[in-house]
Design a protein around this motif. Sequence first.
Motif, PDB file in Angstrom:
ATOM      1  N   MET A   1       0.847  -1.206   0.000  1.00 49.12           N
ATOM      2  CA  MET A   1       0.000   0.000   0.000  1.00 49.12           C
ATOM      3  C   MET A   1       0.874   1.245   0.000  1.00 49.12           C
ATOM      4  N   THR A   2       0.308   2.286  -0.457  1.00 47.83           N
ATOM      5  CA  THR A   2       1.052   3.527  -0.638  1.00 47.83           C
ATOM      6  C   THR A   2       1.416   4.161   0.698  1.00 47.83           C
ATOM      7  N   ASP A   3       2.513   4.888   0.643  1.00 45.66           N
ATOM      8  CA  ASP A   3       2.833   5.706   1.822  1.00 45.66           C
ATOM      9  C   ASP A   3       1.796   6.791   1.980  1.00 45.66           C
ATOM     10  N   ARG A   4       1.454   7.038   3.182  1.00 44.31           N
ATOM     11  CA  ARG A   4       0.600   8.198   3.428  1.00 44.31           C
ATOM     12  C   ARG A   4       1.459   9.451   3.350  1.00 44.31           C
ATOM     13  N   PRO A   5       0.895  10.536   2.991  1.00 47.35           N
ATOM     14  CA  PRO A   5       1.706  11.750   2.858  1.00 47.35           C
ATOM     15  C   PRO A   5       2.419  12.073   4.166  1.00 47.35           C
ATOM     16  N   THR A   6       3.676  12.412   4.059  1.00 47.68           N
ATOM     17  CA  THR A   6       4.457  12.692   5.258  1.00 47.68           C
ATOM     18  C   THR A   6       4.532  14.177   5.552  1.00 47.68           C
ATOM     19  N   SER A   7       4.427  14.963   4.503  1.00 47.70           N
ATOM     20  CA  SER A   7       4.502  16.400   4.762  1.00 47.70           C
ATOM     21  C   SER A   7       3.161  17.035   4.455  1.00 47.70           C
ATOM     22  N   PRO A   8       2.774  17.989   5.245  1.00 54.19           N
ATOM     23  CA  PRO A   8       1.499  18.654   4.949  1.00 54.19           C
ATOM     24  C   PRO A   8       1.607  19.415   3.632  1.00 54.19           C
ATOM     25  N   LEU A   9       0.574  19.322   2.872  1.00 56.48           N
ATOM     26  CA  LEU A   9       0.573  20.012   1.578  1.00 56.48           C
ATOM     27  C   LEU A   9       0.206  21.463   1.755  1.00 56.48           C
ATOM     28  N   PRO A  10       0.582  22.274   0.800  1.00 59.06           N
ATOM     29  CA  PRO A  10       0.095  23.657   0.847  1.00 59.06           C
ATOM     30  C   PRO A  10      -1.420  23.656   0.816  1.00 59.06           C
ATOM     31  N   ALA A  11      -1.979  24.551   1.551  1.00 57.99           N
ATOM     32  CA  ALA A  11      -3.437  24.609   1.574  1.00 57.99           C
ATOM     33  C   ALA A  11      -3.957  24.920   0.186  1.00 57.99           C
ATOM     34  N   ALA A  12      -5.076  24.310  -0.127  1.00 58.26           N
ATOM     35  CA  ALA A  12      -5.599  24.440  -1.488  1.00 58.26           C
ATOM     36  C   ALA A  12      -6.525  25.620  -1.653  1.00 58.26           C
ATOM     37  N   GLY A  13      -6.417  26.570  -0.816  1.00 58.69           N
ATOM     38  CA  GLY A  13      -7.286  27.728  -1.003  1.00 58.69           C
ATOM     39  C   GLY A  13      -6.931  28.740   0.052  1.00 58.69           C
ATOM     40  N   PRO A  14      -7.351  29.973  -0.121  1.00 59.99           N
ATOM     41  CA  PRO A  14      -6.983  31.007   0.834  1.00 59.99           C
ATOM     42  C   PRO A  14      -7.580  30.695   2.206  1.00 59.99           C
ATOM     43  N   GLY A  15      -6.706  30.411   3.119  1.00 61.26           N
ATOM     44  CA  GLY A  15      -7.135  30.256   4.509  1.00 61.26           C
ATOM     45  C   GLY A  15      -7.912  29.004   4.829  1.00 61.26           C
ATOM     46  N   ARG A  16      -8.082  28.122   3.885  1.00 62.76           N
ATOM     47  CA  ARG A  16      -8.889  26.950   4.178  1.00 62.76           C
ATOM     48  C   ARG A  16      -8.010  25.710   4.135  1.00 62.76           C
ATOM     49  N   GLY A  17      -8.091  24.920   5.152  1.00 65.93           N
ATOM     50  CA  GLY A  17      -7.268  23.718   5.208  1.00 65.93           C
ATOM     51  C   GLY A  17      -7.793  22.659   4.287  1.00 65.93           C
ATOM     52  N   GLY A  18      -6.904  21.786   3.887  1.00 66.75           N
ATOM     53  CA  GLY A  18      -7.299  20.667   3.047  1.00 66.75           C
ATOM     54  C   GLY A  18      -8.326  19.802   3.738  1.00 66.75           C
ATOM     55  N   ARG A  19      -8.231  19.734   5.057  1.00 68.39           N
ATOM     56  CA  ARG A  19      -9.158  18.854   5.770  1.00 68.39           C
ATOM     57  C   ARG A  19     -10.602  19.285   5.549  1.00 68.39           C
ATOM     58  N   GLN A  20     -10.780  20.579   5.593  1.00 70.17           N
ATOM     59  CA  GLN A  20     -12.145  21.051   5.447  1.00 70.17           C
ATOM     60  C   GLN A  20     -12.689  20.721   4.046  1.00 70.17           C
ATOM     61  N   ARG A  21     -11.860  20.913   3.030  1.00 72.71           N
ATOM     62  CA  ARG A  21     -12.315  20.599   1.678  1.00 72.71           C
ATOM     63  C   ARG A  21     -12.553  19.114   1.524  1.00 72.71           C
ATOM     64  N   ALA A  22     -11.641  18.332   2.139  1.00 67.28           N
ATOM     65  CA  ALA A  22     -11.817  16.891   2.054  1.00 67.28           C
ATOM     66  C   ALA A  22     -13.162  16.513   2.642  1.00 67.28           C
ATOM     67  N   ARG A  23     -13.521  17.184   3.734  1.00 65.10           N
ATOM     68  CA  ARG A  23     -14.793  16.853   4.339  1.00 65.10           C
ATOM     69  C   ARG A  23     -15.930  17.220   3.382  1.00 65.10           C
TER      70      ARG A  23
ATOM     71  N   ASN B   1       0.101  22.325 -18.046  1.00 66.44           N
ATOM     72  CA  ASN B   1      -0.163  23.632 -18.645  1.00 66.44           C
ATOM     73  C   ASN B   1      -0.367  24.728 -17.611  1.00 66.44           C
ATOM     74  N   VAL B   2       0.112  24.511 -16.403  1.00 66.18           N
ATOM     75  CA  VAL B   2      -0.178  25.509 -15.369  1.00 66.18           C
ATOM     76  C   VAL B   2       1.106  25.943 -14.671  1.00 66.18           C
ATOM     77  N   ASP B   3       1.015  27.090 -14.018  1.00 62.90           N
ATOM     78  CA  ASP B   3       2.192  27.606 -13.303  1.00 62.90           C
ATOM     79  C   ASP B   3       2.381  26.820 -11.988  1.00 62.90           C
ATOM     80  N   PRO B   4       3.569  26.918 -11.391  1.00 69.84           N
ATOM     81  CA  PRO B   4       3.862  26.075 -10.226  1.00 69.84           C
ATOM     82  C   PRO B   4       2.854  26.187  -9.071  1.00 69.84           C
ATOM     83  N   PRO B   5       2.399  27.379  -8.711  1.00 71.35           N
ATOM     84  CA  PRO B   5       1.427  27.397  -7.599  1.00 71.35           C
ATOM     85  C   PRO B   5       0.162  26.602  -7.936  1.00 71.35           C
ATOM     86  N   MET B   6      -0.300  26.750  -9.176  1.00 76.07           N
ATOM     87  CA  MET B   6      -1.499  26.015  -9.577  1.00 76.07           C
ATOM     88  C   MET B   6      -1.211  24.516  -9.615  1.00 76.07           C
ATOM     89  N   ALA B   7       0.020  24.162 -10.031  1.00 79.65           N
ATOM     90  CA  ALA B   7       0.392  22.744 -10.053  1.00 79.65           C
ATOM     91  C   ALA B   7       0.312  22.171  -8.645  1.00 79.65           C
TER      92      ALA B   7
END
Lengths: 382, 219
Positions: free
Chosen positions: A1-23, B167-173
């Motif tokens: 099975m795959t490794d689970r992510p070890t480092s937190p990813l950059p948040a995918a939106g202004p001020g909103r954590g990935g957890r919230q979007r995942a939910r 086709n996207v810039d690094p932040p979007m990637a």
Amino acid sequence: MTDRPTSPLPAAGPGRGGRQRARTIAQIRDGNRDEPGDSHAAGGTAGSGDGRVPPSAPDSQSSEQRQRPVVLRPTAPIVPAGNISGRALILVIAIMSFLSCLTVGITTMVVATAESWQSQISREVTIQIKPAEGLDMDAALQQVRSAVMAVPGVTTATIVDRAATERLLAPWLGDGFDIDTLPVPRLVILSVGGETAPDYERLRQVLADTVPEAVLDDHRTWTDRLVAMARTMSLFGFLILGLMLAATALTVIFATRGVMAGNRHIIEVLHFVGAETGFIAGQFQRRFFLIGLKGAAIGGGAATLLFAALAIWQTFTRATPLNDQATALFGQFLLPAGGYLGIALVILIIAAMTTLTSRYTVMRAVREIDRLRADPSLVGIS
Amino acid sequence: MIHFENVGLRYGMGPEVLRDLTFDIPKESFQFLTGPSGAGKTTLMRLLFMSLQPTRGLVRTFGRDISTIGKEELPLLRRRIGIVFQDFRLLDHLTTYENVALPLRVRGKEEASYRNDVIELLRWVGLGERINVLPPVLSGGEKQRVAIARALIDQPQLLLADEPTGNVDPPMARRILSLLVQLNRLGTAVVIATHDLSLMDRFEARRMILADGRLEVYD
Ligand SMILES: Nc1ncnc2c1ncn2[C@@H]1O[C@H](COP(=O)(O)OP(=O)(O)O)[C@@H](O)[C@H]1O
Ligand SMILES: [Mg+2]
């Protein structure tokens, strides 16, 4: 099975954590979970304990969203309506169906005229009694009349009486001539419009036996020539009609295929997002049926209007030379019922042709995609 | 979930683009498929999506040998796989919302039954403000996310993304990658084809590397 992510990813939106979007998407998935037959949705449960909350949990994000209701346009049809090539196709179909319907109308009119000639002429037969030494004309007329009435197929026999004969001859002999001073032949007009045509040989025999001076004129030469001409005209009409319909069919089919070629990418996308071939064909058929029907109705309608306009013109310009010529050739411009039926039929056939062509093209495109799938060695060639 | 055994593929009379591929895509796994341009990543994605059959070898998808699957059944089986094409393949006459809803529409679902799901998903991929926009107006990154949303809307068990950051810039990637990682946490197996090494450095995951038609897998 795959490794689970070890480092937190950059948040995918202004001020909103990935957890919230995942939910949020977890809610989507939960919402769809209870659909019957959705056997594969199990993926969402295992290994995703992080970030999952019950769908009913209060959620500031979604209540904030609820304040801005989304306005959607009415869902567009999958096959685009009225683009340029679609309109061009309607125009092509309209023109071709106009010409076809015109041909149908003219052919049915010519055929009807030819038929009426035939039937009018062959409904009448004339017997002429030539005056001769010692012939009692009036007695001969009566004899002929009663003799021919006995022949089956003769419905009436009318003696053209003295007054009528004088009227007939007046243009040549002038008024006030005395019919008894001239050896004028006399006529008996038979109508033979019954179910069975009389046996002309027998009729001739009967006449020869009773009054040898009586001559039967069944207008046969005249009729034969007219009938031959009418037949030729009808045949010619049908020939032109056949060619016209064939040209229309080919034009419509190829024009439809041309437009369908521009829709190939839609077929592909639909196929790849999981549409069954019948569904794709259905979408295209519906659109192309409407295109075909619209074009054909415009063309057929225009042809019908043209005939109506000609009929009106004919009524209002009666007895002008042009009108007389047109009438002689085409008869009344009022279309016979068969003409209207033919036009309706042409419209339906054209609509059916566009529909079936689009269906066939979809089937072929999907078959092509499938053939490439089955045999990648073909991919490079096509 | 997907099993390849000694798979080879050639186009036309050309050389074998893929040779002797043997590997598995397990359930809920996450992997990068990488290799130089022209190495055959797209080709392998097409094999995974069953839009190509191998010229030799065996491919089992959801337990089925794909060479035995009839063409009527294929669309139904494919509904369990979401795909993001390298060139997106969005329909230009449909809005973002309609494009994303398309897979549900072709499954004969009523609009009322999926409307909120689609809008929710579009917000999740950050396109909440672009719901009524036609694709020609969208930027590359936006199109990419529409394509991802379309691939996800019917909750596939496997998501295939071909060069999703091409086709996207690094932040979007980074943002797109994070969406896919989150998706995987929710249980969807993900295969990302990319030649972008920096992207792979952002997230530790299984790597499948194509070179000279052969595949090396680093778990
Ligand atoms: N339809 C095709 N016909 C012939 N050769 C093809 C076709 N598609 C791809 N190829 C060849 O297969 C090889 C792999 O291509 P592709 O899978 O697109 O690579 P990648 O996605 O890794 O850039 C390339 O050499 C390419 O030229
Ligand atoms: Mg590629």
